[in-house]
Write an enzyme that holds these catalytic residues in place. Sequence first.
Site, PDB file in Angstrom:
ATOM      1  N   ASP A  76      21.388 -24.659 -10.078  1.00 25.71           N
ATOM      2  CA  ASP A  76      20.636 -25.636 -11.113  1.00 25.71           C
ATOM      3  C   ASP A  76      21.470 -26.988 -10.706  1.00 25.71           C
ATOM      4  O   ASP A  76      22.591 -27.083 -11.184  1.00 25.71           O
ATOM      5  CB  ASP A  76      21.148 -24.863 -12.361  1.00 25.71           C
ATOM      6  CG  ASP A  76      20.814 -26.082 -13.430  1.00 25.71           C
ATOM      7  OD1 ASP A  76      20.270 -27.194 -12.951  1.00 25.71           O
ATOM      8  OD2 ASP A  76      20.990 -25.867 -14.720  1.00 25.71           O
TER       9      ASP A  76
ATOM     10  N   GLN B 185      22.918 -31.617 -12.617  1.00 30.60           N
ATOM     11  CA  GLN B 185      23.842 -32.263 -12.853  1.00 30.60           C
ATOM     12  C   GLN B 185      24.529 -32.771 -11.633  1.00 30.60           C
ATOM     13  O   GLN B 185      25.533 -33.776 -11.620  1.00 30.60           O
ATOM     14  CB  GLN B 185      25.048 -32.105 -13.739  1.00 30.60           C
ATOM     15  CG  GLN B 185      24.264 -31.877 -15.281  1.00 30.60           C
ATOM     16  CD  GLN B 185      23.978 -33.006 -16.056  1.00 30.60           C
ATOM     17  OE1 GLN B 185      24.430 -34.228 -15.417  1.00 30.60           O
ATOM     18  NE2 GLN B 185      23.115 -33.094 -16.873  1.00 30.60           N
TER      19      GLN B 185
ATOM     20  N   LYS C 192      17.299 -37.124 -14.432  1.00 26.05           N
ATOM     21  CA  LYS C 192      18.810 -37.209 -14.521  1.00 26.05           C
ATOM     22  C   LYS C 192      19.055 -37.897 -13.031  1.00 26.05           C
ATOM     23  O   LYS C 192      20.268 -37.923 -12.619  1.00 26.05           O
ATOM     24  CB  LYS C 192      19.131 -35.889 -14.336  1.00 26.05           C
ATOM     25  CG  LYS C 192      19.039 -35.122 -15.952  1.00 26.05           C
ATOM     26  CD  LYS C 192      19.592 -33.881 -16.119  1.00 26.05           C
ATOM     27  CE  LYS C 192      19.277 -33.156 -17.417  1.00 26.05           C
ATOM     28  NZ  LYS C 192      19.769 -33.784 -18.622  1.00 26.05           N
TER      29      LYS C 192
HETATM   30  N1  PLP Z   1      20.603 -27.708 -16.189  1.00 36.54           N
HETATM   31  C1  PLP Z   1      21.495 -28.582 -16.533  1.00 36.54           C
HETATM   32  C2  PLP Z   1      22.864 -28.223 -15.877  1.00 36.54           C
HETATM   33  C3  PLP Z   1      21.460 -29.594 -17.378  1.00 36.54           C
HETATM   34  O1  PLP Z   1      22.365 -30.262 -17.769  1.00 36.54           O
HETATM   35  C4  PLP Z   1      20.179 -29.931 -18.033  1.00 36.54           C
HETATM   36  C5  PLP Z   1      19.841 -30.805 -18.883  1.00 36.54           C
HETATM   37  O2  PLP Z   1      20.581 -31.293 -19.562  1.00 36.54           O
HETATM   38  C6  PLP Z   1      19.162 -28.859 -17.705  1.00 36.54           C
HETATM   39  C7  PLP Z   1      19.402 -27.823 -16.803  1.00 36.54           C
HETATM   40  C8  PLP Z   1      17.815 -28.889 -18.240  1.00 36.54           C
HETATM   41  O3  PLP Z   1      17.062 -30.080 -17.867  1.00 36.54           O
HETATM   42  P1  PLP Z   1      15.707 -30.597 -18.305  1.00 36.54           P
HETATM   43  O4  PLP Z   1      15.953 -30.728 -19.901  1.00 36.54           O
HETATM   44  O5  PLP Z   1      15.447 -31.925 -17.598  1.00 36.54           O
HETATM   45  O6  PLP Z   1      14.595 -29.683 -17.780  1.00 36.54           O
END
Ligand code: PLP
Length: 422
Positions: free
Chosen positions: A216, A219, A242
């Site tokens: 993932d 970040q 992000k």
């Molecule tokens: N994974 C991480 C580590 C995140 O910080 C976030 C969102 O803050 C997500 C996944 C999910 O991202 P999104 O809401 O843009 O799908």
Amino acid sequence: MNPRCASVLDTPPTAAWPPDVERLRDDFPALRQHVGGRPLAYLDNAATTHRPAAVLAALDRFYRRDNANIHRGVHRLSVRATEAYEGARATVARFLNAARPEEIVFVRGATEAINLVAYSFARPRLRAGDEILVSELEHHANIVPWQLVCEQTGARLRVVPITDAGELRLDSYERLLTERTRLVALTHASNALGTLNPVRQLVALARQHGVPVLLDGAQAVAHVPVDVRALDCDFYVFSGHKVFGPTGIGVLYGKAALLEEMPPWQGGGDMIRTVSFERTTYADPPQRFEAGTPHIAGAIGLAAALDYLRSLDAESLARHEHDLLAYGTARLAALPGVRLLGTAADKVPVISFTIDGVHPHDAGTVLDQLGVAVRAGHHCAQPLMQRLGVPATVRASLAFYNTRTELDALVEGVRRAIEVLR
Ligand code: PLP
């Protein structure tokens, strides 16, 4: 405490050091505003970043000039829109160093990408007693989709613990990797603490057990270079918003051989080869996973964001982010009653903290009154908050356009919160 932020200090500064941050800030129209009569200090970049003018211009140009649906049209606008959309896919592939653009699936964001893998890759393979390995650091987006497919298949979620500093326990990780493990799903960087995981090592260990890995990268992508081929991960996901791109667009990278084996997860237009009432056949990846009209402008805006990033000196910006992280960490640590959470050796620039006797939400409100935008809450990481023994933290999350002056405003705000709230 000496967070190193992506090992950037291991090399001498380039000629581009120090970066002209004030000039870079001019690229981001939203940063030049006042909130509550004070200059905005935007320190909520882990929630979403701001967009440079180049992204706004790309969106504007698309809607003003090229707006049309893609893939199906014979007219000129549709051809231009299709070329721009597929060009965006090629840009993302280059950004991640994917072997080919067909390994890039456009989705709504990291959340949707993980759900896609959960439903199309994991669910058909899972049997009762199988295990999926995640960690205590995960965002809910990398927990709940796995729980859902576990409920449906009888598989089990196993969790790698962390140390008090917020680092993955590698000994436990190795122990939890067994013949029952069907998938490892780990964050590249923690949204709540900033911990940067040693992903190369984590993937290599999973490989030794023949276990596929999803990373993932939500970040990580705004802070460290990502090379999916060097990492050798099977899936890598991130969200456009992000990394200075639009909301509503994100990326699933998957190795071609895996994507080809995976069934569709949503049906509709654009994902088929032929349709009849008797039998439908499906398009090859990535179209197989992009049912319906996608976020065409979003993909184009994301490509503009990645092109913009590529035009900057990544190393000097990483060094600047490290400087901010070290400066902000030291200044906050010096305040009485401030407790820092997440003291890993390698971090992206996230500073999470609590203040004795002050609720994080109240601190966030006082900071907002002073023009300082931070996040207060559980950061969609409730299991991590439970592990740390706190209901919530205040989180300042930085981007390369932030400054020491903004961190000074944060520190003054925290001082003020302590004065008025304790
Ligand atoms: N994974 C991480 C580590 C995140 O910080 C976030 C969102 O803050 C997500 C996944 C999910 O991202 P999104 O809401 O843009 O799908």
